[in-house]
Design an enzyme around this catalytic site. Structure first.
Site, short mmCIF file in Angstrom:
data_model
loop_
_atom_site.label_atom_id
_atom_site.label_comp_id
_atom_site.label_asym_id
_atom_site.label_seq_id
_atom_site.Cartn_x
_atom_site.Cartn_y
_atom_site.Cartn_z
CD GLU A 1 160.95 27.01 57.74
OE1 GLU A 1 161.25 28.03 57.21
OE2 GLU A 1 160.33 26.06 57.28
CD GLU B 1 168.36 26.38 54.36
OE1 GLU B 1 167.77 27.55 54.20
OE2 GLU B 1 167.88 25.46 54.41
CG HIS C 1 164.77 23.31 57.94
ND1 HIS C 1 165.77 23.40 57.21
CD2 HIS C 1 163.59 23.90 57.56
CE1 HIS C 1 165.69 24.23 56.42
NE2 HIS C 1 164.44 24.80 56.49
CD GLU D 1 160.12 25.69 52.00
OE1 GLU D 1 160.14 26.66 51.91
OE2 GLU D 1 160.59 24.81 53.08
C1 LER Z 1 161.83 27.99 54.32
O1 LER Z 1 160.70 27.58 54.32
C2 LER Z 1 162.68 27.16 54.39
O2 LER Z 1 162.48 26.03 54.77
C3 LER Z 1 164.42 27.30 54.55
O3 LER Z 1 165.13 26.53 54.00
C4 LER Z 1 164.62 28.52 53.51
O4 LER Z 1 165.83 28.73 53.29
MN MN Z 2 160.43 25.41 55.20
#
Ligand code: LER
Ligand code: MN
Length: 269
Positions: A150, A156, A186, A244
């Site tokens: 990912e 992060e 993201h 999520e």
């Molecule tokens: C996990 O799928 C994610 O998107 C991250 O932000 C975890 O830190």
């Molecule tokens: Mn994620």
């Protein structure tokens, strides 16, 4: 395409999880809301009662979209690029136990923050090579399990923030079973255009995370989900879209608002 939502099998400090713990109660809710599956965030498979989990997944007829591994980093400090080789080996072992769990549950395995942080940014390339070595060792013998990397935003980790850098990494890694997980939260930070980046991922896209720009449920921010879904259809993506999201304004409302909003774009199968 199918809709799922993340459920952490244990209490966890990671905030973007609508549901944590209370497996039976939460799986029943996820089923009742009309989700097609569930994504499990698992700190350590050793903490699970696998027979009970299987029985509940069966009872509520929820296939497992994927298994998230980030808590091994977030709660236990394990990382596939850790400077201390004994910690790195523990991370590899943890990932192997997640792969074994995924094989039994017929699920994919997510490598998000388990890749680590890279405190010295002048060593990014060396860290990518270390990550590739750790992954190659960890995946040996689990060739039939799909693993997804990912791209995660720069706040992060500095390792693999963009779709382009993650695709270059996959090319160097050279393992067919490894693809990408794209997460709209993201992508909204790192990608100039969500549709263009989805197209760039193309058939290397194996899994997808939904969250709006503020990490609330889809519809609460300014991500253009109709354009995202249309592009996913165009590239032939037919797997899970997994929410999520922050439990905002509360977990049940977040899960309910997600499915209400997304079902208009992704009809039930
Ligand atoms: C996990 O799928 C994610 O998107 C991250 O932000 C975890 O830190
Ligand atoms: Mn994620």
């Amino acid at each position: 395409m199918k809709l799922s939502i993340v459920l952490s099998t244990q209490p966890a400090s990671f905030s973007a999880l609508a549901y944590k713990g209370e497996l039976e109660k939460n799986l029943a809710k996820i089923r009742a809301l009309g989700y097609d599956g569930v994504e499990l965030a698992v700190r350590d498979p050793a903490l699970l009662n696998l027979d009970e989990l299987r029985m509940l997944l069966d009872r509520y007829q929820l296939p497992v979209a994927a298994i998230g591994t980030g808590q091994a980093f977030g709660e236990d400090g394990l990382s596939l690029t850790h400077a201390d080789d004994s910690v790195r080996r523990k991370a590899i072992q943890r990932l192997r136990s997640q792969l074994a769990l995924a094989r039994t549950l017929n699920a994919k395995v997510i490598v998000g923050l388990l890749r680590g942080l890279c405190p010295d940014q002048s060593r990014l390339k060396a860290m990518e090579r270390k990550l590739a070595v750790s992954l190659t060792v960890a995946l040996r013998g689990f060739e039939q399990v799909q693993v997804v990397i990912e791209p995660i935003n720069r706040y992060e980790t500095p390792l693999l923030n963009t779709v382009a850098s993650a695709l270059r990494f996959l090319d160097r890694l050279g393992l067919e079973q490894v693809g990408l997980l794209l997460d709209t939260f993201h992508m909204n930070i790192e990608e100039p255009s969500l549709p263009a980046s989805i197209r760039m991922a193309g058939d290397r896209l194996f899994h997808f995370h939904l969250a709006d720009s503020n990490r609330w449920h889809p519809g609460a921010g300014h991500v253009d989900f109709p354009a995202v879904v249309k592009t996913l259809e165009e590239i032939g993506y037919a797997d899970f879209l997994s929410a999520e999201i922050l439990p905002m304004p509360n977990a049940d409302a977040a899960a309910e608002n997600t499915i209400r909003y997304m079902r208009r774009l992704v009809p039930a199968m």
